[in-house]
Design a protein around this motif. Structure first.
Motif, PDB file in Angstrom:
ATOM      1  N   LEU A   1       0.847  -1.189   0.000  1.00  0.00           N
ATOM      2  CA  LEU A   1       0.000   0.000   0.000  1.00  0.00           C
ATOM      3  C   LEU A   1       0.883   1.239   0.000  1.00  0.00           C
ATOM      4  O   LEU A   1       1.930   1.267   0.658  1.00  0.00           O
ATOM      5  N   LEU A   2       0.456   2.259  -0.737  1.00  0.00           N
ATOM      6  CA  LEU A   2       1.225   3.491  -0.852  1.00  0.00           C
ATOM      7  C   LEU A   2       0.532   4.638  -0.125  1.00  0.00           C
ATOM      8  O   LEU A   2      -0.689   4.768  -0.182  1.00  0.00           O
TER       9      LEU A   2
ATOM     10  N   VAL B   1      -5.209   7.561   4.375  1.00  0.00           N
ATOM     11  CA  VAL B   1      -5.628   6.732   3.249  1.00  0.00           C
ATOM     12  C   VAL B   1      -4.397   6.097   2.612  1.00  0.00           C
ATOM     13  O   VAL B   1      -3.274   6.587   2.770  1.00  0.00           O
ATOM     14  N   ARG B   2      -4.617   5.013   1.877  1.00  0.00           N
ATOM     15  CA  ARG B   2      -3.553   4.325   1.141  1.00  0.00           C
ATOM     16  C   ARG B   2      -4.118   3.880  -0.201  1.00  0.00           C
ATOM     17  O   ARG B   2      -5.319   3.707  -0.361  1.00  0.00           O
ATOM     18  N   TRP B   3      -3.219   3.659  -1.153  1.00  0.00           N
ATOM     19  CA  TRP B   3      -3.582   3.139  -2.465  1.00  0.00           C
ATOM     20  C   TRP B   3      -2.851   1.830  -2.681  1.00  0.00           C
ATOM     21  O   TRP B   3      -1.701   1.674  -2.271  1.00  0.00           O
TER      22      TRP B   3
ATOM     23  N   LYS C   1       1.791  10.786  -0.303  1.00  0.00           N
ATOM     24  CA  LYS C   1       3.032  11.408  -0.771  1.00  0.00           C
ATOM     25  C   LYS C   1       3.769  10.507  -1.759  1.00  0.00           C
ATOM     26  O   LYS C   1       4.366  10.980  -2.720  1.00  0.00           O
ATOM     27  N   GLU C   2       3.726   9.199  -1.520  1.00  0.00           N
ATOM     28  CA  GLU C   2       4.358   8.254  -2.449  1.00  0.00           C
ATOM     29  C   GLU C   2       3.627   8.250  -3.785  1.00  0.00           C
ATOM     30  O   GLU C   2       4.260   8.209  -4.851  1.00  0.00           O
ATOM     31  N   VAL C   3       2.297   8.313  -3.741  1.00  0.00           N
ATOM     32  CA  VAL C   3       1.497   8.346  -4.969  1.00  0.00           C
ATOM     33  C   VAL C   3       1.801   9.633  -5.734  1.00  0.00           C
ATOM     34  O   VAL C   3       1.980   9.610  -6.951  1.00  0.00           O
ATOM     35  N   GLU C   4       1.880  10.747  -5.025  1.00  0.00           N
ATOM     36  CA  GLU C   4       2.219  12.017  -5.671  1.00  0.00           C
ATOM     37  C   GLU C   4       3.579  11.923  -6.365  1.00  0.00           C
ATOM     38  O   GLU C   4       3.731  12.384  -7.503  1.00  0.00           O
ATOM     39  N   LYS C   5       4.534  11.318  -5.698  1.00  0.00           N
ATOM     40  CA  LYS C   5       5.890  11.235  -6.252  1.00  0.00           C
ATOM     41  C   LYS C   5       5.934  10.366  -7.509  1.00  0.00           C
ATOM     42  O   LYS C   5       6.512  10.760  -8.520  1.00  0.00           O
TER      43      LYS C   5
ATOM     44  N   GLU D   1      -2.653  -0.966  -8.433  1.00  0.00           N
ATOM     45  CA  GLU D   1      -3.653  -0.130  -9.096  1.00  0.00           C
ATOM     46  C   GLU D   1      -3.015   1.142  -9.653  1.00  0.00           C
ATOM     47  O   GLU D   1      -3.370   1.585 -10.746  1.00  0.00           O
ATOM     48  N   ILE D   2      -2.076   1.715  -8.932  1.00  0.00           N
ATOM     49  CA  ILE D   2      -1.387   2.917  -9.395  1.00  0.00           C
ATOM     50  C   ILE D   2      -0.502   2.576 -10.589  1.00  0.00           C
ATOM     51  O   ILE D   2      -0.471   3.313 -11.583  1.00  0.00           O
ATOM     52  N   GLU D   3       0.192   1.449 -10.518  1.00  0.00           N
ATOM     53  CA  GLU D   3       1.040   1.022 -11.642  1.00  0.00           C
ATOM     54  C   GLU D   3       0.213   0.799 -12.905  1.00  0.00           C
ATOM     55  O   GLU D   3       0.622   1.192 -14.003  1.00  0.00           O
ATOM     56  N   VAL D   4      -0.951   0.182 -12.766  1.00  0.00           N
ATOM     57  CA  VAL D   4      -1.834  -0.046 -13.912  1.00  0.00           C
ATOM     58  C   VAL D   4      -2.331   1.289 -14.458  1.00  0.00           C
ATOM     59  O   VAL D   4      -2.342   1.503 -15.671  1.00  0.00           O
TER      60      VAL D   4
END
Length: 63
Positions: free
Chosen positions: A4-5, A41-43, A8-12, A47-50
């Motif tokens: 899970l990300l 929250v986490r992602w 801030k990790e998703v933004e990066k 799903e983000i990679e896809v």
């Protein structure tokens, strides 16, 4: 267990701002986060990679 990300990790990795991420979620063009409690929250990383893989590349035409 899937990684899970944090936001801030998703933004990066997406190069998107927090505001842009939430605008895209609102129009259903970005994966929804998982509510963890306490306002965090986490992602799902996959799903983000896809989502990234499905974006048109610069200089290419979208279908």
């Amino acid at each position: 267990m899937e990684e899970l990300l944090r936001r801030k990790e998703v933004e990066k990795i997406t190069a998107l701002s927090c505001g842009t991420i939430y605008r895209l979620i609102k129009v259903e063009d970005f994966p929804k986060p998982i509510k963890m409690g306490g306002g965090s929250v986490r992602w799902h990383k996959k799903e983000i990679e896809v989502w990234i893989a499905e974006r048109p590349r610069a200089g290419t035409k979208a279908n």
